[in-house]
Design a protein around this motif. Structure first.
Motif, PDB file in Angstrom:
ATOM      1  N   SER A 237       0.829  -1.277  -0.088  1.00 23.55           N
ATOM      2  CA  SER A 237       0.056  -0.294  -0.377  1.00 23.55           C
ATOM      3  C   SER A 237       0.612   0.949  -0.104  1.00 23.55           C
ATOM      4  CB  SER A 237      -1.141   0.030   1.258  1.00 23.55           C
ATOM      5  OG  SER A 237      -0.437   0.004   2.865  1.00 23.55           O
ATOM      6  N   ILE A 238       1.914   1.048   0.340  1.00 19.25           N
ATOM      7  CA  ILE A 238       3.175   2.503   0.562  1.00 19.25           C
ATOM      8  C   ILE A 238       3.302   2.996  -0.865  1.00 19.25           C
ATOM      9  CG2 ILE A 238       5.686   3.085   1.055  1.00 19.25           C
ATOM     10  CD1 ILE A 238       4.864   1.669   3.477  1.00 19.25           C
ATOM     11  N   GLU A 239       3.178   1.366  -1.641  1.00 15.40           N
ATOM     12  CA  GLU A 239       3.528   1.777  -3.483  1.00 15.40           C
ATOM     13  C   GLU A 239       2.628   2.819  -3.414  1.00 15.40           C
ATOM     14  OE1 GLU A 239       7.101   0.304  -1.988  1.00 15.40           O
ATOM     15  OE2 GLU A 239       4.867  -0.797  -1.636  1.00 15.40           O
ATOM     16  N   PHE A 240       1.311   2.202  -3.392  1.00 12.66           N
ATOM     17  CA  PHE A 240       0.759   2.359  -4.485  1.00 12.66           C
ATOM     18  C   PHE A 240       0.422   3.791  -3.786  1.00 12.66           C
ATOM     19  CE2 PHE A 240      -4.366   2.895  -4.733  1.00 12.66           C
ATOM     20  CZ  PHE A 240      -4.413   2.806  -5.822  1.00 12.66           C
ATOM     21  N   ARG A 241       0.106   4.562  -2.728  1.00 18.34           N
ATOM     22  CA  ARG A 241       0.226   5.738  -2.641  1.00 18.34           C
ATOM     23  C   ARG A 241       0.773   6.099  -3.497  1.00 18.34           C
ATOM     24  NH1 ARG A 241       2.551   7.596   3.155  1.00 18.34           N
ATOM     25  NH2 ARG A 241       4.258   7.860   1.428  1.00 18.34           N
ATOM     26  N   LYS A 242       2.312   6.091  -3.001  1.00 19.29           N
ATOM     27  CA  LYS A 242       3.237   6.897  -4.143  1.00 19.29           C
ATOM     28  C   LYS A 242       2.770   7.067  -5.511  1.00 19.29           C
ATOM     29  CE  LYS A 242       6.930   5.701  -1.421  1.00 19.29           C
ATOM     30  NZ  LYS A 242       8.481   4.481  -1.226  1.00 19.29           N
ATOM     31  N   PHE A 243       2.116   6.191  -5.922  1.00 25.19           N
ATOM     32  CA  PHE A 243       1.717   6.312  -7.393  1.00 25.19           C
ATOM     33  C   PHE A 243       0.270   6.545  -7.338  1.00 25.19           C
ATOM     34  CE2 PHE A 243      -1.349   3.994 -10.630  1.00 25.19           C
ATOM     35  CZ  PHE A 243      -0.227   4.143 -11.941  1.00 25.19           C
ATOM     36  N   LEU A 244      -0.178   7.099  -6.413  1.00 23.58           N
ATOM     37  CA  LEU A 244      -2.132   7.835  -6.248  1.00 23.58           C
ATOM     38  C   LEU A 244      -1.090   9.225  -6.136  1.00 23.58           C
ATOM     39  CD1 LEU A 244      -4.096   6.180  -3.875  1.00 23.58           C
ATOM     40  CD2 LEU A 244      -4.046   6.886  -5.906  1.00 23.58           C
ATOM     41  N   ASP A 245       0.064   9.741  -5.799  1.00 26.08           N
ATOM     42  CA  ASP A 245       0.539  10.667  -5.528  1.00 26.08           C
ATOM     43  C   ASP A 245       1.193  11.632  -6.786  1.00 26.08           C
ATOM     44  OD1 ASP A 245       0.331  11.219  -2.519  1.00 26.08           O
ATOM     45  OD2 ASP A 245       2.449  10.457  -2.073  1.00 26.08           O
ATOM     46  N   ARG A 246       1.322  10.581  -7.446  1.00 29.64           N
ATOM     47  CA  ARG A 246       2.027  10.731  -8.987  1.00 29.64           C
ATOM     48  C   ARG A 246       1.503  11.054  -9.941  1.00 29.64           C
ATOM     49  NH1 ARG A 246       5.432   7.931 -12.756  1.00 29.64           N
ATOM     50  NH2 ARG A 246       5.048   9.447 -14.606  1.00 29.64           N
ATOM     51  N   ILE A 247      -0.249   9.637  -9.545  1.00 29.04           N
ATOM     52  CA  ILE A 247      -1.738  10.926 -10.400  1.00 29.04           C
ATOM     53  C   ILE A 247      -2.011  12.172 -10.076  1.00 29.04           C
ATOM     54  CG2 ILE A 247      -4.099  10.299 -11.311  1.00 29.04           C
ATOM     55  CD1 ILE A 247      -3.033   7.393 -10.453  1.00 29.04           C
ATOM     56  N   ASP A 248      -1.893  12.467  -9.094  1.00 28.76           N
ATOM     57  CA  ASP A 248      -2.360  13.641  -8.245  1.00 28.76           C
ATOM     58  C   ASP A 248      -1.051  15.036  -9.379  1.00 28.76           C
ATOM     59  OD1 ASP A 248      -3.754  14.977  -7.046  1.00 28.76           O
ATOM     60  OD2 ASP A 248      -2.599  15.633  -4.819  1.00 28.76           O
TER      61      ASP A 248
END
Length: 363
Positions: A237-248
C-alpha cells in the motif's frame, strides 16, 4: 410473314432480392456459378435483352433464358443448386443422434474427452465421418475454455457504475483505469537467441535464468489512451500511495479523478483511506470480484506482455525496467484509446446466460 419468338417472362426484382444478388456477386467466397447467375438476373433487370446479357457475360442465350425463368418462378432460391443424386446415405439419423449424445454425455474409459479415432473405434464409423458430423453440429471435444462467474453481491451495481464511466464519463473529470502488474520476472535465456532467418523462425532455449522481479503500477486514461506508469520493486500500500501521489501531480488540479481499481487489499488499507480523505477529488470505483476483465488497463497489460516482455531477454531487473519505460514512452507518443462497445445490459445478459448454463449442469 413475320416470325414471332416466345414472349419473355416478366422479370421483377425487389429491392431486397437486388441487395442479395449484389452481395452474391461481390463476396469473394461466393461460388462462381452462383455469382454468374446473379449477374444474369441483374443484367436482365437493368433492361438488357437476353442476347445482350449473354454477349456481355460470354454465355449462351439458352443459359440466360434458363436462369431468368428459374428466378421468375422461385425468386433467389431458384438460383441455388438443387439436391443432386448420389450414393445413398449409409449413416442413419438415429446413428448420428446416438453419436452426438455419446459425445456430449460420456467420455472414453482412458481419456477425458473423445477424439475422432476413439469415437470411430467406439461407433464403427470412419474418422472422416466422425469429423464431418462434429463439424456439422459445431462440436470440438479437443478444445476447452475457462470462465469464472463473479460471486460479488453488488455485481449489477458495480458493472453499471463502471460501464457508465466508460460510455458516459462525467464532465470536468478524468476516468483512469489503474492496476498493478506485479511479479514481472527479468528472464534471460541460458544460451544466445538464434535470430530469424528466411525459412526459419527465431529460436531460443526452453530454459532461462531469473534475475529478480519488479512491479508496474499503471493508470490508463480511457479517453486518450495515455498511460501513467511507475515501477517499484515491492507491491504494498506504500507503493500504491506513492503512485496515487504521481497521479495527483500529473492530472490538472481542476479535474475530478475517477479511478477504476480491483479489490486487492493494498487499495483498501487505512493508509489509502486517509490519503483519499486528504484528496477529495479522487473517487475509487471497485470492480466486481473475479471481474478484472472489466478494467481496461488489463488489456493494455496484455499488449505490454505480448510486445515487450514475453519474448524479451533481460539480464537484470534494471534492464527489464528500462524496457518497460521505453514501451511506456513509445506508447504515450502515439496513444490509442480502447473503444468500449458493450452496454451494462449486454454484459449482465451475457453473465446471466453463463449462470444459466452452469445451473443446468447441476453444479
Amino acid at each position: 410473314m413475320w416470325m414471332v419468338g416466345r414472349p419473355k417472362a416478366e422479370l421483377s426484382v425487389s429491392s431486397e432480392d437486388r441487395a442479395t444478388l449484389m452481395r452474391w456477386t461481390a463476396r469473394r467466397k461466393t461460388a462462381q456459378a452462383l455469382a454468374l447467375r446473379s449477374r444474369i438476373i441483374l443484367g436482365c433487370a437493368s433492361g438488357l435483352s437476353n442476347m445482350a446479357v449473354a454477349q456481355e457475360l460470354g454465355i449462351t442465350d439458352q443459359t440466360v433464358c434458363r436462369w431468368r425463368g428459374r428466378f421468375v418462378k422461385k425468386g433467389v432460391a431458384g438460383l441455388l443448386d438443387e439436391p443432386r443424386s448420389g450414393v445413398p446415405r449409409k449413416i442413419t439419423d438415429d446413428q448420428v443422434e446416438a453419436m452426438i449424445v455419446r459425445t456430449l454425455e460420456s467420455t472414453p474409459r482412458d481419456a477425458t474427452h473423445w477424439s475422432t479415432r476413439s469415437m470411430a473405434a467406439a461407433t464403427g464409423m470412419s474418422r472422416a465421418t466422425v469429423g464431418r458430423i462434429w463439424r456439422a453440429f459445431g462440436l470440438q471435444p479437443h478444445r476447452t475454455e475457462t470462465f469464472k462467474l463473479s460471486t460479488d453481491p453488488q455485481l449489477i451495481e458495480k458493472v453499471r457504475d463502471i460501464v457508465g464511466l466508460y460510455l458516459n464519463p462525467p464532465e470536468h473529470a478524468l476516468v483512469l483505469c489503474a492496476d498493478e502488474k506485479s511479479g514481472i520476472q527479468a528472464l534471460d535465456r541460458t544460451q544466445p537467441i538464434l535470430p530469424m532467418r528466411p525459412g526459419q523462425a527465431e529460436r531460443r532455449t526452453h530454459d532461462y535464468r531469473r534475475h529478480g522481479t519488479t512491479s508496474l503500477f499503471a493508470a490508463l486514461d480511457v479517453a486518450s489512451g495515455t498511460v501513467i506508469g511507475e515501477l517499484h520493486r515491492r507491491h504494498r500500500s506504500i507503493e500504491f500511495r506513492k503512485f496515487l501521489d504521481r497521479i495527483d501531480v500529473e492530472v490538472p488540479p481542476d479535474l475530478e479523478v475517477h479511478l477504476v481499481v480491483d479489490n486487492y487489499g493494498t487499495h483498501k488499507t487505512r493508509l489509502i483511506q486517509r490519503w483519499l480523505l486528504r484528496h477529495p477529488r479522487f473517487h475509487l470505483h471497485f470492480t466486481p470480484t473475479y471481474s478484472s476483465w472489466i478494467n481496461q488497463v488489463e488489456r493494455w497489460f496484455a499488449d505490454l506482455t505480448e510486445k515487450q516482455i514475453r519474448r524479451g531477454s533481460h539480464r537484470s531487473t534494471r534492464a527489464l525496467e528500462d524496457a518497460i519505460r521505453l514501451y511506456l514512452t513509445t506508447h504515450n507518443a502515439d496513444p490509442k484509446a480502447f473503444v468500449w462497445v458493450k452496454t451494462a445490459d449486454d454484459i449482465l445478459a451475457s453473465i446471466a446466460r453463463f449462470a444459466l448454463r452452469t445451473s443446468e449442469t447441476g453444479h
